[in-house]
Design a protein around this motif. Structure first.
Motif, PDB file in Angstrom:
ATOM      1  N   UNK A  40       0.810  -1.217   0.000  1.00 17.00           N
ATOM      2  CA  UNK A  40       0.000   0.000   0.000  1.00 17.00           C
ATOM      3  C   UNK A  40       0.843   1.266   0.000  1.00 17.00           C
ATOM      4  N   UNK A  41       2.133   1.145   0.256  1.00 17.61           N
ATOM      5  CA  UNK A  41       2.964   2.318   0.516  1.00 17.61           C
ATOM      6  C   UNK A  41       3.511   2.950  -0.761  1.00 17.61           C
ATOM      7  N   UNK A  42       3.655   4.261  -0.699  1.00 19.09           N
ATOM      8  CA  UNK A  42       4.336   5.033  -1.735  1.00 19.09           C
ATOM      9  C   UNK A  42       5.544   5.699  -1.095  1.00 19.09           C
ATOM     10  N   UNK A  43       6.730   5.435  -1.637  1.00 19.19           N
ATOM     11  CA  UNK A  43       7.948   5.990  -1.060  1.00 19.19           C
ATOM     12  C   UNK A  43       8.655   6.854  -2.098  1.00 19.19           C
ATOM     13  N   UNK A  44       9.256   7.931  -1.623  1.00 17.25           N
ATOM     14  CA  UNK A  44      10.088   8.764  -2.476  1.00 17.25           C
ATOM     15  C   UNK A  44      11.544   8.385  -2.282  1.00 17.25           C
ATOM     16  N   UNK A  45      12.246   8.137  -3.364  1.00 12.43           N
ATOM     17  CA  UNK A  45      13.671   7.827  -3.317  1.00 12.43           C
ATOM     18  C   UNK A  45      14.396   8.930  -4.080  1.00 12.43           C
ATOM     19  N   UNK A  61      11.996  -5.557  -4.545  1.00 13.94           N
ATOM     20  CA  UNK A  61      11.933  -6.974  -4.175  1.00 13.94           C
ATOM     21  C   UNK A  61      10.943  -7.200  -3.038  1.00 13.94           C
ATOM     22  N   UNK A  62      10.872  -6.234  -2.110  1.00 13.91           N
ATOM     23  CA  UNK A  62       9.943  -6.362  -0.985  1.00 13.91           C
ATOM     24  C   UNK A  62       8.493  -6.218  -1.409  1.00 13.91           C
ATOM     25  N   UNK A  63       8.247  -5.630  -2.592  1.00 12.41           N
ATOM     26  CA  UNK A  63       6.879  -5.476  -3.071  1.00 12.41           C
ATOM     27  C   UNK A  63       6.244  -4.155  -2.710  1.00 12.41           C
ATOM     28  N   UNK A  64       7.072  -3.106  -2.567  1.00 11.77           N
ATOM     29  CA  UNK A  64       6.520  -1.789  -2.232  1.00 11.77           C
ATOM     30  C   UNK A  64       5.511  -1.382  -3.310  1.00 11.77           C
ATOM     31  N   UNK A 129       2.667  13.626  -1.380  1.00 11.89           N
ATOM     32  CA  UNK A 129       1.947  12.436  -1.829  1.00 11.89           C
ATOM     33  C   UNK A 129       2.638  11.133  -1.480  1.00 11.89           C
ATOM     34  N   UNK A 130       3.879  11.198  -0.983  1.00 18.05           N
ATOM     35  CA  UNK A 130       4.557   9.967  -0.572  1.00 18.05           C
ATOM     36  C   UNK A 130       4.364   9.772   0.925  1.00 18.05           C
ATOM     37  N   UNK A 131       4.585   8.542   1.377  1.00 21.03           N
ATOM     38  CA  UNK A 131       4.445   8.230   2.800  1.00 21.03           C
ATOM     39  C   UNK A 131       5.730   8.461   3.574  1.00 21.03           C
ATOM     40  N   UNK A 132       6.856   8.337   2.914  1.00 19.74           N
ATOM     41  CA  UNK A 132       8.150   8.637   3.511  1.00 19.74           C
ATOM     42  C   UNK A 132       9.159   8.860   2.395  1.00 19.74           C
ATOM     43  N   UNK A 133      10.329   9.364   2.758  1.00 25.32           N
ATOM     44  CA  UNK A 133      11.377   9.670   1.783  1.00 25.32           C
ATOM     45  C   UNK A 133      12.669   8.991   2.209  1.00 25.32           C
ATOM     46  N   UNK A 134      13.396   8.468   1.235  1.00 28.72           N
ATOM     47  CA  UNK A 134      14.746   7.955   1.465  1.00 28.72           C
ATOM     48  C   UNK A 134      15.702   8.835   0.666  1.00 28.72           C
ATOM     49  N   UNK A 135      16.668   9.420   1.352  1.00 24.21           N
ATOM     50  CA  UNK A 135      17.594  10.350   0.717  1.00 24.21           C
ATOM     51  C   UNK A 135      18.930   9.662   0.467  1.00 24.21           C
ATOM     52  N   UNK A 136      19.263   9.497  -0.818  1.00 25.97           N
ATOM     53  CA  UNK A 136      20.535   8.904  -1.184  1.00 25.97           C
ATOM     54  C   UNK A 136      21.421   9.878  -1.928  1.00 25.97           C
TER      55      UNK A 136
END
Length: 359
Positions: A40-45, A61-64, A129-136
């Motif tokens: 169900x999740x939407x993530x920003x990368x 792979x996790x199925x996000x 609109x995303x549920x969380x962000x990952x900053x790389x």
């Protein structure tokens, strides 16, 4: 303690995803409900580079449910040593193309591409609109833009950085659930911080995979509301020692007095007459040209021999040179901290050469 899950689970997985994620669903504490939250999740990368690449692999792979990838760069051959979603045949293509391909090859994860460069003016609107962000990302300017947008939107920010053989991973959140303390990027790094870019000092390829997989784990834990997220803690990876340690990370007002400020370092456009010039670049870089009279001493060797050098340098004016300035600043700060009058050449050799050509 776990935090509340970020998303509500979807009603059901497709039959293919049900079978594909079977090993996840057998995990105690994750189960069917956790897997449906992932879907169900939407993530920003932000960034499809050294950290973003393993993050995308792990999340797909996790199925996000959906990855929103923010990147406007094209793939270069030198990226392939650590950016594991790209291939030789991808060189010259947008990095986001690899994200789209990888997700399609691994799962039902949807990918939305944002190729607009994030700025302080547009980041919050684009990230909404995303549920969380990952900053790389790999520069403080970019990290501050992303962190400020997440603070404005009250989003959790899973954050990582790698350099040479060391990595850091943590979670910032300006408005966490009740009972958890807010932690922000500037609690770790004050505004205007600088660090050498990976292109200047290098990065150990496997370390990117290790740190990126930790970032993906933190994102999944937050999405599902399981485990103990790295909010208020920072994981410190030492690839050479083979260790992962942690330290508490709290609001700056509680820790600022304990964090020594880096010494102030001046800049010059030209080395003055009689100055000792130290070039801290690597051998392949100085082969392209050095300032006349400069001594070559790579950064790592300089840092390892500071105690022996200081006696000879005290009383001299020292100008430290690298390619763009970051490594020189690190070396100069170390010298200034030991009482040496050291400055950096503004903009490194790139800036020096530009000024000479302009003249």
């Amino acid at each position: 303690m776990p935090l509340p899950p970020l998303v509500e689970p979807i009603d059901a997985l497709t039959p293919r995803e049900q079978l594909r994620t079977a090993r996840h669903q057998r995990l105690t504490g994750l189960g069917s409900e956790g897997q449906r939250r992932i879907a169900a999740a939407t993530v920003g990368v932000v960034g499809a580079g050294g950290l973003g690449a393993p993050v995308v692999l792990a999340l797909a792979a996790a199925g996000i449910g959906e990855i929103v990838i923010f990147d406007d760069d094209d793939i270069e051959l030198s990226n392939l040593q650590r950016q594991v979603i790209h291939r030789l045949q991808d060189v010259g293509r947008p990095k986001t193309d690899s994200v789209v391909r990888v997700a399609a090859d691994m799962s039902e994860t949807r990918v939305r591409v944002v190729s607009t460069r994030l700025t302080h003016e547009n980041a919050a609107e684009l990230i909404t609109g995303v549920d969380l962000v990952l900053d790389g990302t790999d520069s403080f300017d970019s990290r501050e833009i992303v962190a400020a947008a997440c603070e404005r939107l009250s989003l959790p920010l899973v954050w990582g950085t790698v350099q040479e053989f060391a990595g850091l991973v943590t979670v910032f959140w300006s408005a966490p659930p009740e009972g958890a303390d807010a932690v922000r990027l500037h609690d770790l790094y004050p505004p205007g911080s600088e660090a050498p870019a990976c292109s200047a000092v290098g990065v150990f390829g496997p370390l990117c995979i290790q740190a990126g997989s930790m970032m993906a784990s933190e994102a999944l834990k937050l999405i599902m509301g399981i485990g103990k997220p790295l909010l208020g803690r920072i994981a410190m990876i030492d690839a050479l020692a083979g260790t992962v340690r942690e330290a508490p990370l709290r609001a700056a007002r509680a820790t600022a007095s304990a964090r020594p400020a880096a010494p102030e370092v001046g800049e010059v456009d030209e080395p003055g007459a009689g100055a000792v010039i130290i070039d801290v670049r690597e051998a392949d870089e100085v082969a392209t040209g050095m300032i006349a009279g400069a001594d070559h001493l790579p950064l790592r060797e300089l840092l390892d021999s500071l105690d022996e050098m200081v006696g000879d340098l005290k009383g001299s004016d020292v100008v430290v040179v690298c390619q763009v300035g970051a490594r020189a600043r690190r070396a100069a700060q170390a010298l200034v901290g030991r009482g040496v009058n050291a400055v950096v050449l503004r903009g490194g050799m790139d800036g020096y050469n530009s000024r000479r050509h302009a003249a």
